[in-house]
Design a protein around this motif. Structure first.
Motif, PDB file in Angstrom:
ATOM      1  N   UNK A   1      17.814   2.472  -0.315  1.00  0.00           N
ATOM      2  CA  UNK A   1      17.093   3.386   0.554  1.00  0.00           C
ATOM      3  C   UNK A   1      16.003   4.126  -0.204  1.00  0.00           C
ATOM      4  N   UNK A   2      15.167   3.353  -0.939  1.00  0.00           N
ATOM      5  CA  UNK A   2      14.099   3.916  -1.770  1.00  0.00           C
ATOM      6  C   UNK A   2      12.766   3.643  -1.081  1.00  0.00           C
ATOM      7  N   UNK A   3      11.843   4.658  -1.045  1.00  0.00           N
ATOM      8  CA  UNK A   3      10.577   4.467  -0.329  1.00  0.00           C
ATOM      9  C   UNK A   3       9.565   3.650  -1.147  1.00  0.00           C
ATOM     10  N   UNK A   4       8.839   2.780  -0.451  1.00  0.00           N
ATOM     11  CA  UNK A   4       7.769   1.971  -1.038  1.00  0.00           C
ATOM     12  C   UNK A   4       6.506   2.122  -0.198  1.00  0.00           C
ATOM     13  N   UNK A   5       5.347   2.130  -0.905  1.00  0.00           N
ATOM     14  CA  UNK A   5       4.058   1.976  -0.228  1.00  0.00           C
ATOM     15  C   UNK A   5       3.856   0.489   0.063  1.00  0.00           C
ATOM     16  N   UNK A   6       3.488   0.161   1.309  1.00  0.00           N
ATOM     17  CA  UNK A   6       3.329  -1.239   1.701  1.00  0.00           C
ATOM     18  C   UNK A   6       2.013  -1.411   2.447  1.00  0.00           C
ATOM     19  N   UNK A   7       1.290  -2.473   2.139  1.00  0.00           N
ATOM     20  CA  UNK A   7       0.119  -2.852   2.920  1.00  0.00           C
ATOM     21  C   UNK A   7       0.079  -4.386   2.984  1.00  0.00           C
ATOM     22  N   UNK A   8      -0.496  -4.906   4.054  1.00  0.00           N
ATOM     23  CA  UNK A   8      -0.559  -6.354   4.262  1.00  0.00           C
ATOM     24  C   UNK A   8      -1.996  -6.727   4.596  1.00  0.00           C
ATOM     25  N   UNK A   9      -2.516  -7.740   3.906  1.00  0.00           N
ATOM     26  CA  UNK A   9      -3.864  -8.235   4.155  1.00  0.00           C
ATOM     27  C   UNK A   9      -3.837  -9.673   4.613  1.00  0.00           C
ATOM     28  N   UNK A  10      -5.022 -10.210   4.906  1.00  0.00           N
ATOM     29  CA  UNK A  10      -5.142 -11.591   5.379  1.00  0.00           C
ATOM     30  C   UNK A  10      -6.172 -12.324   4.539  1.00  0.00           C
ATOM     31  N   UNK A  11      -6.005 -13.662   4.478  1.00  0.00           N
ATOM     32  CA  UNK A  11      -6.983 -14.498   3.766  1.00  0.00           C
ATOM     33  C   UNK A  11      -7.076 -15.839   4.475  1.00  0.00           C
ATOM     34  N   UNK A  12      -8.163 -16.548   4.237  1.00  0.00           N
ATOM     35  CA  UNK A  12      -8.301 -17.958   4.618  1.00  0.00           C
ATOM     36  C   UNK A  12      -9.107 -18.647   3.535  1.00  0.00           C
ATOM     37  N   UNK A  13      -9.513 -19.868   3.786  1.00  0.00           N
ATOM     38  CA  UNK A  13     -10.173 -20.631   2.720  1.00  0.00           C
ATOM     39  C   UNK A  13     -11.545 -20.064   2.349  1.00  0.00           C
TER      40      UNK A  13
END
Length: 930
Positions: free
Chosen positions: A694-706
């Motif tokens: 139960x430890x907090x994390x900073x999270x972000x999600x990005x996208x990529x293509x060719x």
């Protein structure tokens, strides 16, 4: 050969037809062909007396095509669940019979109370699946006429591994229509079968409670009710009842007695003198009641002949009425023809217009040849042409009177007398004029005349060279006020030349006019994509017809595999004027296949769209949309679970699309990255024994293509999994009750104690065990013990379970309960709303709403009043179970009044708003109707 009941579409030319020939009155067709010869036929018989039509004969060809050779998907069900295996017969003509093969031919399915094969749909119904049912099923279709047989591809039936299905009430899957037409003497078969656990028992009864006669048979474990030799007393309501220990359902239908026409009274051959009245009546019985029409020499009647309810009358017959007549009685089950001859005898009346030439012929049949002499009154006329013909040039009123032709030879004398009537010329006093009109409007083209009272005047209209058929096109054309032509709801196809033709006994006149119809533009054409980038497309097109109103502008629409239909698109220029035939579409998504079409408009309205352009894909680009709804949590110890909403395909901007997951402990500086190359994935689990619970994390999600990396989402805090397991205890006391047509309330006893932490409860619901894609879930947090499930379908059964959950997962589900939503609210709003305003007192009255059988019962009405108070808009509502209401309205305000129907299923339809302005000095009564 006929293409409809009343329109002849083809006469056979036997001199050039190599396949068809006549033998006496018989038609012989060699090498019959389904494409060319199927249809309805009639024989036309003609002699010197007239013409009659035979009864109609229909030729059709029975056939049965092959099933499409494609693999059928497996059907996955739970043990104890009901299932329907679809047959889907191929194209055919002629009655079919259906059977099913289990695993190997000819191992046919034996029908019983648990299994039924419908001879209407061809489908196989299994009320309750057992393990022995697992295998491959093949539908066998046989054409009863040709005896041809075809087999479908096999459908595998497999058992799901998530446990057996619980008991549930019957669900009727095979049902007879609400109305079943049955011909006299026919055999009527009604089918009824239900799915359920335990296997439902099927019983039948009449709606009026009268027992079945002994001739009625119940077959196939009561799934089929047969009524042989159907008679009038067999008509009425029938009910099928499916019942098991969990409940019952009833299917209802109405059997309607039908019969083809049979003659009660027909016309007989008749001989009348000139001027006498003709009255013929024909009557026939049948169900439904037959309609009548009359033919004269095989053609539809008109002019002086009156036809009403099977009776034909002519007030005063003349020689031209002599012909063969036929009365036609028909309903949708058959047609009858009855023929009679009308012979007209007596003196001849000849009419002629003053100033014209008249020729009176006298050709007696005699041998030796007779000597012919003419008399006018007592005056003997000697001005004869060869053969006994009398010619009078430039006739005047003085030439009118009685003329007698006398013929004599050595065997005797004979004579015939006729009357010559000289009439004044007929003149058109008001004829049609050239006009311009807009599509959808209605006009009257006048055609008024003055004529001699002794003349019979008839009017007809010709449109673009074709005679107007007022019976066939009565939707648009109607003749009114003698000769005037009314054209209703004018369409573009009604533009052209109209001619009014006036016919009398002695002459024919006409007047013409051209009608120009303005309408919305025709569809543009040749829409072409000239150039395309990742976000723009340059288009060109050709304009359509302006339909006599200049084109003012164009709108470009587009669609993709991801849009719901056609959408208007942004363009440069923003406004495309009518003289522009190119534009650039902007704001497109990269790497998406588009179709474009163009819509034009003018002063009349918006026209039909162009055909779509060829599909064209925009160029690819770096992603510009990051994933959304970043979240996560839960999982097992030492795990960090990260979730997100996947980027839709239309926003991925190119091939090789994937996600970049970045995370770090809150307050940390270094990001850990992970790459996922599957666009559909929406979850990532990072496991490391060093992760604290139960430890907090900073999270972000990005996208990529060719083409490269796109932007990241905003940073979200996600907690790692806590120590422990999902809840192991099941909530108890689960109950469900219907609240309305769209809501069910679910309640349970919260867990007082459990070995694991409980964060809340999850309700899972589904509409039908045979449709797993209908599953929905709702979560509530804390110690809440109930929740309302909304957005459900009316009058539908739902199954529900409750589970406890925490961040480690969801615990076991409770046993399922079920509830059926109430019927939908009435879709008909209150009608005929009347209001009376006297001073400040407003009285409303409306007609009561009567719910349909598929709707909830009406419980009352809601009256809402919207008004402005200072700068605010306020709404007041009150309920009543009456159809009247009284309101007090303060002065100097605008009010909007609405009446809404209320029912057990919730709020129903409302009236359109009634706007009332309340003036301070308005004391006189106003009566209005909405």
């Amino acid at each position: 050969k006929l293409d409809s009941y009343k329109k002849i579409c083809a006469f056979f030319d036997f001199s050039t037809d190599g396949r068809r020939r006549l033998s006496g009155g018989n038609l012989i067709i060699g090498h019959p062909d389904r494409t060319w010869d199927a249809g309805t036929y009639q024989c036309i018989a003609t002699n010197s007396v007239g013409t009659i039509l035979s009864s109609r004969a229909t030729l059709w060809f029975a056939y049965l095509e092959m099933f499409k050779s494609q693999t059928r998907s497996a059907v996955s069900v739970r043990e104890g669940q009901g299932v329907v295996l679809l047959c889907g017969p191929p194209s055919h003509s002629g009655e079919l019979t259906f059977t099913w093969v289990f695993n190997e031919y000819p191992n046919f399915i034996q029908q019983d109370s648990r299994r039924f094969v419908s001879q209407v749909t061809g489908n196989l119904y299994i009320a309750k699946v057992e393990p022995s049912d697992v295998g491959n099923y093949t539908c066998v279709v046989i054409n009863s006429v040709t005896k041809g047989k075809v087999l479908s591809s096999s459908t595998p039936l497999v058992l799901r591994t998530d446990g057996a299905m619980g008991e549930y009430e019957p669900k009727i899957e095979v049902n007879f229509p609400e109305t079943v037409p049955a011909a006299k003497g026919s055999a009527v078969m009604l089918e009824c079968f239900a799915l359920g656990n335990p296997v439902p028992e099927i019983t039948w009864r009449r709606a009026n409670g009268v027992p079945f006669p002994s001739k009625v048979k119940v077959q196939k474990s009561s799934a089929v009710l047969e009524i042989p030799d159907f008679q009038q007393e067999d008509a009425g309501g029938y009910e099928c009842v499916a019942e098991n220990t969990r409940g019952k359902n009833v299917a209802r239908g109405l059997s309607v007695f039908t019969a083809k026409p049979q003659w009660i009274q027909t016309a007989t051959d008749t001989a009348l003198a000139i001027g006498e009245k003709l009255l013929w009546e024909c009557k026939a019985n049948g169900k439904p009641k037959p309609s009548y029409s009359w033919l004269r020499n095989g053609e539809t009647l008109g002019g002086r002949v009156q036809v009403e309810n099977g009776a034909l009358s002519i007030a005063a017959v003349n020689l031209s009425d002599a012909a063969m007549y036929q009365c036609v009685a028909e309903n949708k089950h058959g047609v009858l023809y009855s023929s009679a001859e009308l012979l007209v005898l007596g003196k001849t009346l000849l009419k002629a217009r003053a100033g014209t030439e008249v020729v009176l012929e006298c050709r007696p049949q005699a041998y030796p040849q007779a000597v012919t002499l003419w008399k006018k009154g007592n005056e003997i006329l000697i001005l004869l042409l060869p053969g006994g013909t009398l010619k009078i040039i430039n006739v005047t009123k003085a030439d009118g009177g009685s003329y007698t032709c006398m013929a004599r030879n050595q065997f005797g004398t004979a004579s015939t007398t006729g009357r010559l009537l000289i009439t004044e010329p007929t003149r058109i006093t008001q004829g049609p004029t050239n006009m311009e009109i807009i599509v959808g409007e209605s006009i009257v083209l006048p055609c008024q005349v003055t004529s001699d009272p002794a003349l019979d005047v008839s009017f007809s209209w010709v449109f673009n060279g074709q005679l107007v058929d007022f019976q066939q096109d009565k939707t648009h054309f109607e003749r009114i006020f003698a000769g005037d032509l009314m054209i209703r709801n004018i369409q573009l196809g009604h533009a052209g030349k109209y001619i009014c033709i006036v016919d009398t006994d002695v002459e024919s006149l006409s007047a013409a006019a051209v009608l120009m119809v303005k309408g919305p533009p025709g569809p543009p054409s040749a829409v072409t994509v000239e150039e395309i980038t990742d976000s723009t497309a340059q288009l060109s097109w050709m304009s359509g017809r302006d339909n006599y109103s200049p084109i003012k502008g164009y709108v470009i629409q587009g669609r993709t595999a991801f849009t719901l239909g056609w959408q208007a698109l942004d363009t440069v220029p923003e406004v495309i004027f009518g003289n522009t035939l190119t534009a650039t579409v902007v704001g497109l998504n990269a790497w998406v296949e588009y179709e474009f079409r163009v819509v034009s408009s003018n002063a009349v309205g918006v026209g039909e769209p162009s055909p779509p352009s060829a599909k064209t894909r925009t160029e690819d680009a770096v992603p510009d949309t990051p994933p959304t709804d970043i979240g996560g949590g839960g999982g097992t110890q030492s795990e960090l679970v990260i979730t997100w909403e996947p980027v839709p395909e239309e926003l991925q901007n190119g091939d090789g699309f994937g996600y970049i997951i970045a995370f770090r402990p809150v307050g940390g500086a270094t990001w850990t990255r992970a790459i996922i190359s599957t666009p559909e994935v929406a979850r990532y689990v990072y496991r490391n024994d060093s992760i604290p619970p139960f430890f907090p994390f900073d999270v972000k999600v990005g996208a990529f293509n060719k083409r490269g990396e796109g932007p990241f989402s905003s940073i979200t805090t996600v907690f790692s999994a806590e120590e422990g397991e999902p809840p192991s205890v099941t909530p108890g006391g689960v109950l469900a009750r219907s609240v309305s047509a769209s809501q069910i309330e679910v309640s349970w006893r919260p867990l007082a104690s459990a070995p694991e932490r409980v964060l809340g409860y999850e309700v899972t619901y589904w509409e039908d065990d045979t449709k797993p894609d209908t599953v929905g879930k709702v979560r509530v947090f804390g110690n809440q013990s109930s929740v309302n499930i909304s957005a459900l379908t009316g009058n539908s059964q739902y199954f529900l379970t409750v589970s406890a959950f925490n961040t480690a997962g969801t615990g076991p589900a409770s046993p399922s309960v079920n509830a059926t939503t109430k019927k939908a609210s009435p879709a008909q709003p209150p009608m005929n709303v009347e209001w009376t305003l006297i001073g400040a007192q407003l009285t409303l009255h409306w007609d009561p709403v009567v719910a349909m059988e598929t709707e909830s019962e009406v419980t009352g009405y809601q009256v809402s009043t919207r008004f402005r108070f200072l700068s605010y808009s306020r709404v007041r509502t009150f309920m009543t179970n009456k159809t009247t209401a009284e309101l007090t309205l303060p002065a100097n305000d605008d009010y909007l009044i609405q009446v809404r129907v209320l029912s057990e299923g919730g709020e129903g339809a409302a009236t359109e708003p009634i706007r009332i302005h309340r003036l301070s000095k308005s004391f006189h009564p106003l009566l209005n109707r909405n």
